[in-house]
Design a protein around this motif. Structure first.
Motif, PDB file in Angstrom:
ATOM      1  N   GLY B 182      36.426  45.703  35.469  1.00  0.00           N
ATOM      2  CA  GLY B 182      37.034  46.999  35.752  1.00  0.00           C
ATOM      3  C   GLY B 182      36.034  47.882  36.492  1.00  0.00           C
ATOM      4  O   GLY B 182      34.825  47.788  36.266  1.00  0.00           O
ATOM      5  N   GLU B 183      36.533  48.730  37.366  1.00  0.00           N
ATOM      6  CA  GLU B 183      35.637  49.643  38.095  1.00  0.00           C
ATOM      7  C   GLU B 183      34.812  50.501  37.141  1.00  0.00           C
ATOM      8  O   GLU B 183      33.705  50.910  37.479  1.00  0.00           O
ATOM      9  N   GLY B 184      35.379  50.778  35.974  1.00  0.00           N
ATOM     10  CA  GLY B 184      34.667  51.594  34.995  1.00  0.00           C
ATOM     11  C   GLY B 184      33.365  50.966  34.528  1.00  0.00           C
ATOM     12  O   GLY B 184      32.425  51.656  34.128  1.00  0.00           O
ATOM     13  N   GLU B 185      33.281  49.628  34.565  1.00  0.00           N
ATOM     14  CA  GLU B 185      32.029  48.958  34.199  1.00  0.00           C
ATOM     15  C   GLU B 185      31.086  48.843  35.380  1.00  0.00           C
ATOM     16  O   GLU B 185      29.870  48.775  35.234  1.00  0.00           O
ATOM     17  N   ALA B 187      30.920  51.026  37.920  1.00  0.00           N
ATOM     18  CA  ALA B 187      30.567  52.310  38.530  1.00  0.00           C
ATOM     19  C   ALA B 187      29.124  52.757  38.293  1.00  0.00           C
ATOM     20  O   ALA B 187      28.449  53.182  39.232  1.00  0.00           O
ATOM     21  N   PRO B 206      39.213  48.909  44.339  1.00  0.00           N
ATOM     22  CA  PRO B 206      39.743  48.250  43.142  1.00  0.00           C
ATOM     23  C   PRO B 206      40.992  47.435  43.440  1.00  0.00           C
ATOM     24  O   PRO B 206      41.738  47.736  44.367  1.00  0.00           O
ATOM     25  N   PHE B 207      41.202  46.397  42.653  1.00  0.00           N
ATOM     26  CA  PHE B 207      42.445  45.634  42.747  1.00  0.00           C
ATOM     27  C   PHE B 207      42.926  45.288  41.351  1.00  0.00           C
ATOM     28  O   PHE B 207      42.160  45.351  40.380  1.00  0.00           O
ATOM     29  N   PHE B 213      41.677  43.151  36.332  1.00  0.00           N
ATOM     30  CA  PHE B 213      41.170  44.321  37.027  1.00  0.00           C
ATOM     31  C   PHE B 213      39.817  43.966  37.633  1.00  0.00           C
ATOM     32  O   PHE B 213      38.981  43.360  36.969  1.00  0.00           O
TER      33      PHE B 213
END
Lengths: 242, 242
Positions: B182-185, B187, B206-207, B213
């Motif tokens: 995930g982008e959250g990881e 970033a 992101p996709f 994710f």
């Protein structure tokens, strides 16, 4: 009464570098047409704060609605929310309602609700959230600007969340007639027909296919009967030999 | 020296109504990147004279080059050439060089060089013609604006005609790294890497694919060795578990 007007602002270096083909413009254009909102302009700008802010201010002042896509994720290049807040002189920080949604989501998934993910809860004070049924992180509406994600599946879901809230006008109807003649032969009679039917719009979209030059003539208007009558006249003008 | 900058102006109701997917933006974006010209903004406007003129004036004053597509055919809705002339206070009429090209073409084809087709020879006095190897009717360059057709095959051919004339900068190189997190990881570590490599740009796209994710991280810059080094650092940051 004329239909409400709208602009779209696509935010993202990836479109401008040619890396990614934008898919959201075409989707939004179709949805707005169905809903009776006239999309008048689209701008694509890079992930650059002054460019985003200037475009938001200009479009928001010119049109009834502005729809943005892109730049609301958790990474360092996601600066849209802060730019929109600045464009409208609103305060922005992590907002309780958005944080609660996201915290519950990551708890369910057993994932860390870290600082990057908390960035997605940065929402301007005066904004209304736009629901995201795909990946939870919300979009928002601030004044007449609807801020949505760039990932196409999420963008589509957010458009479906926000459109029912907006008042549309008369939906635009259209009919397309394919004429296998060069536009140079079509142009004269078509121009006359257009001037005789000022309540309709006539677009000519040329194509070259297997060496054949032709054009799709699209007649648009709010009254289907008027469109049908014009389509019939047009077909008669070019009936011989087609 | 920084690269020259550019904007694109797409002219056509058919894109804004959702009837047609624009294909020229993606093509031009890729070609300009190869040529070392930075595409900074794209605008799409309808076949509306004030909108076209205002956009041309604004973009022409802001960027080194402006590329337009659409609205230079023979039909009544083809108003681009006249709008560009007005935007630059130039005189426009049927010009001998363009008329000769078209007259010879229609003579070869045994087709009537009628009034509609002669409209395609309307070229501003101070403009330079852009060759059209597909269907002859030329585009033109007036000051820093390059006016081209909307039909994708013709647009592509005109881009190939005009780009070799323009001075480019250092071509932009890029590498894309796919990270299934995930982008959250991503970033946090990505933001640090970006701040340590200020000469490169890091985009995160992101996709969501089959429920996974992830994000494609694109590193861009003019020095391929620096990009490779950053790509290696990035891969090491996320090596475990990918």
């Amino acid at each position: 009464m004329p239909n409400p007007t709208a602009a779209m602002l696509v935010i993202g270096d990836e479109i401008l570098s040619g890396r990614t083909k934008d898919a959201n413009m075409h989707h939004l254009a179709g949805k707005l047409t169905e809903h009776g909102i006239d999309l008048k302009e689209v701008r694509v700008v890079s992930d650059d704060a002054p460019a985003i802010e200037a475009a938001v201010r200009s479009l928001s002042g010119t049109y009834d609605h502005v729809f943005t896509s892109g730049g609301i994720g958790p990474t360092h290049d996601d600066i849209t929310a802060d730019c929109i807040a600045r464009a409208f002189d609103d305060h922005i920080d992590i907002r309780d309602d958005a944080r609660d949604l996201l915290a519950a989501h990551y708890a369910r998934q057993g994932q860390d609700f870290n600082a990057a993910r908390q960035r997605m809860a940065r929402i301007p004070d005066r904004a209304t959230l736009i629901e995201n049924p795909i990946s939870v992180a919300p979009g928002f509406t601030l004044e007449n600007v609807h801020v949505m994600a760039g990932v196409p599946s999420v963008f589509k879901a957010m458009v479906d969340s926000v459109l029912p809230r907006l008042t549309g006008g008369a939906p635009l109807h259209s009919r397309s007639i394919r004429i296998e003649r060069g536009e140079g032969e079509i142009a004269g009679p078509l121009g006359q027909l257009a001037s005789q039917n000022a309540d309709l719009s006539f677009g000519s979209y040329p194509f070259i296919q297997n060496g054949i030059f032709g054009a799709n003539i699209v007649i648009r208007g709010t009254d289907p009967a008027r469109i049908d009558a014009a389509a019939k006249s047009l077909s008669q003008l070019f009936s011989e030999g087609t």
